[in-house]
Structures are given as C-alpha cells and as structure tokens.
Design an enzyme around this catalytic site. Structure first.
Site, mmCIF file in Angstrom:
data_model
loop_
_atom_site.group_PDB
_atom_site.id
_atom_site.type_symbol
_atom_site.label_atom_id
_atom_site.label_comp_id
_atom_site.label_asym_id
_atom_site.label_seq_id
_atom_site.Cartn_x
_atom_site.Cartn_y
_atom_site.Cartn_z
ATOM 1 N N ASP A 1 2.312 1.904 3.321
ATOM 2 C CA ASP A 1 3.278 0.936 3.886
ATOM 3 C C ASP A 1 4.680 1.377 3.496
ATOM 4 O O ASP A 1 5.606 1.347 4.295
ATOM 5 C CB ASP A 1 3.141 -0.479 3.289
ATOM 6 C CG ASP A 1 1.753 -1.054 3.408
ATOM 7 O OD1 ASP A 1 1.051 -0.699 4.343
ATOM 8 O OD2 ASP A 1 1.410 -1.875 2.527
ATOM 9 N N HIS B 1 0.879 -1.165 0.000
ATOM 10 C CA HIS B 1 0.000 0.000 0.000
ATOM 11 C C HIS B 1 0.920 1.219 0.000
ATOM 12 O O HIS B 1 2.008 1.172 0.591
ATOM 13 C CB HIS B 1 -0.824 0.089 1.288
ATOM 14 C CG HIS B 1 -1.764 -1.046 1.544
ATOM 15 N ND1 HIS B 1 -1.370 -2.196 2.177
ATOM 16 C CD2 HIS B 1 -3.083 -1.176 1.283
ATOM 17 C CE1 HIS B 1 -2.422 -3.000 2.283
ATOM 18 N NE2 HIS B 1 -3.468 -2.405 1.743
HETATM 19 C C1 XLS Z 1 -7.565 -6.708 4.024
HETATM 20 C C2 XLS Z 1 -7.123 -6.856 2.644
HETATM 21 C C3 XLS Z 1 -5.989 -5.937 2.210
HETATM 22 C C4 XLS Z 1 -5.857 -5.908 0.725
HETATM 23 C C5 XLS Z 1 -5.035 -4.773 0.208
HETATM 24 O O1 XLS Z 1 -8.284 -7.518 4.568
HETATM 25 O O2 XLS Z 1 -6.781 -8.202 2.463
HETATM 26 O O3 XLS Z 1 -4.812 -6.277 2.839
HETATM 27 O O4 XLS Z 1 -5.296 -7.102 0.223
HETATM 28 O O5 XLS Z 1 -5.564 -3.554 0.577
#
Ligand code: XLS
Ligand code: CA
Ligand code: CA
Length: 437
Positions: A105, A102
């Site tokens: 991140d 993200h």
């Molecule tokens: C959350 C989601 C997230 C997505 C990306 O539950 O899995 O991590 O994969 O935003």
C-alpha cells in the site's frame, strides 16, 4: 497540511450529541476521561491505508468510482508520495492517532524484488518524516502476501518452496519497515493461506510450513530488536475457500500446537468473526479469556451478504458488547481500533471518507460510554455472578476442587432430588443493555 482535503477544517471538532453537523463528533470527545483514561487512550483509533487511500471502488461488475486527487501522478513512486501526504493530512484532520499499512500500500511493487525493496525504503523515509511532523504513529505494519499472482497457491503454505522464500524475504523487509517506523504491532493475515481442494493439498504439511514461517519471522524480529507485538488475524474464507486461520479458537489451537502460543496474540476483525458464523463479541471473548486479544479491526459486515463487505460500524449495541470485552480485560493495551472499512462504491467523494470515519468513531465512543457505565453499575456482572453462585461454595465448590466423583454426585442427586429450573432472563438482560446504549 491542506493539500488534498482543502474543504475540511484542520481538526474535526467535538460538538456533542445535539449537533447535526456530519463533520463533527457527537460522542467521540478525545480528551474526555472515562474511568482512568481519555477516550483517545481507550480507543487508539487507526486509519487503514489500503481502504481509505488505495481502494478504487472497483468491483467485479464495474470500473473504479473513487477517483482520488492523489492518484494523478507521472510515476507509481510519485503517486505513492502523494498518497502518503494525503494519508497524514487525513489522519491529522480526523484526529486519528494511528495508521496501518501493507508494504505494497505504502510503496508500489517494482519490476524486481530489489526494486520493490528500494521503493519501500524510500516511502518509509517519507512516512517517518510525516510521523515526526504530525505525531501520528504506526499501529501495525503487514505484508501483502495475497495480491500478486505468485501467491495464488499461498505464501508460507505454498507447495513451492521458492514462493515460501519470496514471502520470507518480503516479510523480512515489511518487519524492518515496521520497526523503522516504530510500529507497535505486526500483523499476519493469511489471505491465501488455505486451500481450494484437498485433491491437490497436503493440509498437515502446509500448516507446518506456516508454523516454520512464523518462527523464522520471530527470529528475525528478535535479531533486529523489533519489540512490537506479533498478531495473527483470523478469517474463515475469502479469498481462499478454507483458510487455516479460521477463527480465534482455531488460531489459538494452532499457536499451541506449534510452540507459538507465548509470542503471538490475535487481531480480531468484526466482519471475519461474523463470516465464521460467530458474533464479533464471541471471537473477542475467545481471544480475551486466553489473554490473547491484542488488537481489533473495527468494521462490520452486511447481515444480508455472505462476504467481507468491510463496512464502517454503525451499531452502538454491537460496539457496547465489544467494549465490554475490552474494558473487562483492562483495555486494548498496545493494540487499537483499526478501521478496516471502506465507504460503499457509490460514496465516492473524499468527504465521504470523513463522514464514514467520524460515524465509526462516534459509534465506538458510544459503545465505550455505555460499556463503562454497565460495568460501573455492575448490572450484568451481578446477574452472571448470581447465576454461577452454586459453584462458589457447597457442592459446586467441591466439584471444582476435585473432591467429588460421579459416584458421590449420584448419591447427592438421590438425596437432593431434581434441580429447579432457572430462567436465563435473556430478554430482560437485552432490555437492560439497550437502556444503556
Ligand atoms: C482482509 C484483511 C486484511 C488484513 C490485513 O480481509 O482484513 O485487510 O487486515 O492484511
Ligand atoms: Ca482486517
Ligand atoms: Ca475484512
């Protein structure tokens, strides 16, 4: 690179099924050819930045337990620099060809939007350099549109257009960052795109807003020449009580309704499928039969817990069923298998990250091996083919080609009498499946 994991050798070796070494692969042999491709090409494993490098082990009842060496820094940006170096060292030692992130991140949120963008640009430059040095690639990028309090009532579905504008500007930069890093896909997971109560919610309007947002994202991607695949990741709940992208079927319906069907595919996560009350292979199949299975988040939930525990997969039978879907559609294409998973809160050593990923990769490799053999031997295909054989000619063929009516079928029934009962042989098939796993 030997800065953050000094006790781990440069490459995790493949030692075969007899090995008892938890720091070696037993089944994942990256160069082994299965069918037309190597395991590495089939599985396209990816490390999830948020869990592996950013998760702290904090839960509603207790403090962080994952005290990573890369978080000891004087400033948030310096911490981000350490973290990205740790990420590439980890992926390189593990032998994972991809990573996913993200925007928030990779780079910290600043005091202003402009500062956040500046942080992201700086970190993209570092990541790009590390990609070139290591050969590790970006499977997908995404934007965090759920963590900050501004998104409490949604991002694109927010009742306030000002928040929509913020989300649009943020995603513009996240797509640009993904493009700059050669990302193969871009994911939209609608963390807060849902609602808590209809007392304050106009559901139709919110979905129209989301559709507009996706069209604008597509427009922007075209404008900058980003040719990665756009993916929506379904999830039924958590954090929102009702999320609009409930499951694969719901998302496909949404894409059709809003003229987005041709441009989007799906990223299916195991734990999200099970939260929706489906099996993993169910949602994979729903996406795949429409030609829309674009990528996979490879994790698992806990059958005793009703939330998104994001655990590493350890069940080879589940992975075999998943790989059957993937192999039958001719592979995962531009997608991959992203470990959207974290070690348990009590597994707080850096080495636990290696144990977890190695075990997950081995489990999927077992699934790949078993699924390939099942397809080669045609054991399940033959059974299914036979089960539907009455449609391949005779009355079934006439039904499907539109030559029969309710009246003609009534005549057929009166002539033929009642149909025979035929067993579905579920237990026999389960035992065949397990003989391959
Ligand atoms: C959350 C989601 C997230 C997505 C990306 O539950 O899995 O991590 O994969 O935003
Ligand atoms: Ca996910
Ligand atoms: Ca999840």
């Amino acid at each position: 690179m030997n800065e953050f994991f000094p006790n781990i050798q440069q490459t995790i070796p493949f030692e075969g099924p007899d090995s008892k070494n938890p720091l070696a692969f037993k089944y994942y042999n990256s160069q082994q050819v299965i069918g037309q491709k190597t395991m590495k090409e089939h599985l396209r494993f990816s490390v999830a930045y948020w869990h592996t490098f950013k998760a702290s082990g904090m839960d509603p009842f207790g403090a962080p337990t994952f005290v990573r060496p890369w978080i000891n820094a004087a400033t948030p940006l310096e911490q981000a620099e350490y973290t990205v170096r740790a990420a590439f060292e980890f992926a390189q030692k593990l032998g994972a060809p991809f990573y996913c992130f993200h925007d928030r991140d990779l780079a910290p949120e600043g005091d202003t939007f402009a500062e956040s963008c500046k942080n992201l640009e700086a970190m993209v430059a570092t990541a790009k350099q590390l990609q070139e040095e290591t050969g590790i690639k970006l499977l997908w990028g995404t934007a965090n549109l759920f963590g900050h309090p501004r998104y409490a009532h949604g991002a694109a579905s927010n009742p306030d257009a000002h928040v929509f504008a913020y989300a649009a500007a943020q995603v513009k930069h996240a797509i640009a960052a993904t493009n700059e890093l050669g990302g193969v896909n871009y994911v939209f997971w609608g963390g807060r795109e849902g609602y808590e109560t209809l007392l304050n919610t106009d559901m139709k309007r919110e979905q129209e807003q989301m559709a507009r947002f996706f069209h604008m994202a597509l427009e922007y991607a075209r404008q900058i020449g980003f040719d990665g695949q756009f993916l929506i990741e379904p999830k039924p709940k958590e954090p929102a009580k009702h999320q609009y992208d409930f499951d694969a079927a719901t998302v496909l319906g949404f894409l059709r309704a809003y003229d987005l069907y041709d441009t989007f595919k799906l990223n299916i996560e195991a734990n999200h499928a099970t939260l929706a009350g489906h099996t993993f292979e169910h949602d994979l199949t729903v996406a795949s039969i429409d030609g829309k299975l674009g990528s996979i988040d490879a994790n698992v939930g806990d059958p005793l817990l009703g939330w998104d525990t994001d655990q590493f997969p350890t069940d080879p039978a589940m992975c075999t069923l998943a790989m059957l879907v993937v192999l039958k559609q001719g592979g995962i294409g531009k997608g991959g298998f992203n470990f959207d998973a974290k070690p348990r809160r009590g597994s707080f050593d850096e080495i636990d990250l290696f144990y977890a990923h190695i075990s997950g990769m081995d489990t999927f490799a077992r699934g790949l091996l078993a699924a390939h053999q099942i397809i080669e031997d045609e054991v399940l295909d033959e059974f299914i083919k036979e089960r539907y054989a009455s449609y391949t000619d005779g009355i079934g063929k006439q039904i499907m080609s539109g030559q029969e009516t309710f009246e003609s079928l009534e005549q057929y029934l009166l002539q033929q009498g009642d149909p025979a009962f035929k067993s579905g042989r579920q237990e026999m098939l389960e035992s065949i499946l397990h003989s391959y796993v």
